[in-house]
Enzyme design. Structure first.
Site, PDB file in Angstrom:
ATOM      1  N   HIS A   1      -3.000   9.122   0.818  1.00  0.00           N
ATOM      2  CA  HIS A   1      -2.980   7.902   0.021  1.00  0.00           C
ATOM      3  C   HIS A   1      -4.333   7.661  -0.596  1.00  0.00           C
ATOM      4  CE1 HIS A   1      -4.566   5.399   3.559  1.00  0.00           C
ATOM      5  NE2 HIS A   1      -4.286   6.560   4.092  1.00  0.00           N
TER       6      HIS A   1
ATOM      7  N   CYS B   1      -3.370   2.741  -5.412  1.00  0.00           N
ATOM      8  CA  CYS B   1      -2.611   3.592  -4.504  1.00  0.00           C
ATOM      9  C   CYS B   1      -1.223   3.900  -5.044  1.00  0.00           C
ATOM     10  CB  CYS B   1      -2.520   2.927  -3.135  1.00  0.00           C
ATOM     11  SG  CYS B   1      -1.839   1.243  -3.197  1.00  0.00           S
TER      12      CYS B   1
ATOM     13  N   HIS C   1       0.856  -1.187   0.000  1.00  0.00           N
ATOM     14  CA  HIS C   1       0.000   0.000   0.000  1.00  0.00           C
ATOM     15  C   HIS C   1       0.891   1.235   0.000  1.00  0.00           C
ATOM     16  CE1 HIS C   1      -3.676   2.178   0.272  1.00  0.00           C
ATOM     17  NE2 HIS C   1      -3.290   2.798   1.355  1.00  0.00           N
TER      18      HIS C   1
END
Ligand SMILES: [Zn+2]
Length: 254
Positions: free
Chosen positions: A42, A146, A30
């Site tokens: 994010h 992301c 991530h």
């Protein structure tokens, strides 16, 4: 920061850095932009605001430290989190920019570095904060993830075939690069002679990652963050668009 791992200490990251952490025991990574003040911007999926989905994307509904942790616009996937909630208990890694092709090809895992050069940190932070306030489009339609979000904030680069192969290493390692892209890559002379299937396979994997790296591709454009909505045809879906029609003006409420 070693050659084979980009793991860093919290004291080593600077505002404007592209950071990431591994979730679910290295199943996927991530990514986010560290904007300073222990905050990370994010991109996560919009749908599924359940506790489980928030848990996966690192959004805490009850951050013990920062009241603005987890801030997001309605229907926007761009989220502000504190570093603790972003990482949870995961390790911190720094995404490398401007690496040489040989370093890029030596990386075992995709999506840890790029040959593209990062813009100055203030521009990176400006893009991240702008997108926090304006959104980053539809996750599924544009295959944004992301990592794409962080790559865009760092470089301002978008690939023209947004509906095709994704820009990120995570996407390309799953989808694979078209053979045409591989053969048109400037590295085609580096394709190893068949000394063994394992070598060839590993080589092809690295080549496909290289061919889809935004620092290498020729079909990328630099887009100012203020022009992003126009370029991607998002319109003003978040705030309603004014459209002339039949001598009257309708306010589209979408
Ligand atoms: Zn938090």
């Amino acid at each position: 920061m070693g050659l084979l791992t980009n793991r860093v200490d919290r004291s080593e990251i600077k505002p404007g850095d592209h950071i990431y952490t591994y979730r679910a025991v290295f199943a996927y990574s991530h990514h986010g932009i560290f904007v300073g003040g222990s905050k990370v911007v994010h991109f996560t999926r919009v749908e599924g605001s359940s506790d489980a989905a928030n848990e996966i994307s690192g959004i805490s509904s009850s951050c013990p430290i920062f009241p603005d942790c987890g801030f997001r616009l309605p229907n926007s996937g761009v989220v502000l989190s504190c570093l603790n909630c972003f990482l949870r208990n995961g390790s911190l890694y720094s995404f490398e920019y401007g690496v040489s092709p040989s370093v890029f090809l030596s990386k075992v895992r995709g999506g840890t570095c790029t040959t593209a050069v990062s813009d100055p940190p203030e521009m990176v932070i400006h893009r991240a904060m702008h997108l926090l306030q304006n959104g980053f489009g539809n996750y599924d339609v544009f295959q944004n993830n992301c990592e794409d979000f962080a790559l865009y904030c760092k470089t301002g680069l978008l690939t023209l075939d947004r509906l095709g192969v994704g820009r990120s290493g995570q996407a390309s390692s799953v989808v694979g690069a078209p053979l045409a892209a591989l053969l048109s890559s400037p590295l085609k002379f580096l394709i190893p002679s068949p000394v063994g299937m394992a070598t060839v396979t590993a080589g092809m994997y690295c080549m496909s990652r290289y061919a889809t790296d935004i620092g290498v591709r020729s079909d990328v454009i630099k887009v100012a963050v203020e022009d992003l909505a126009v370029n991607l045809g998002w319109g003003r879906s978040n705030e309603g668009a004014i459209v002339e029609h039949d001598d009257s003006i309708h306010l589209l409420d979408r």
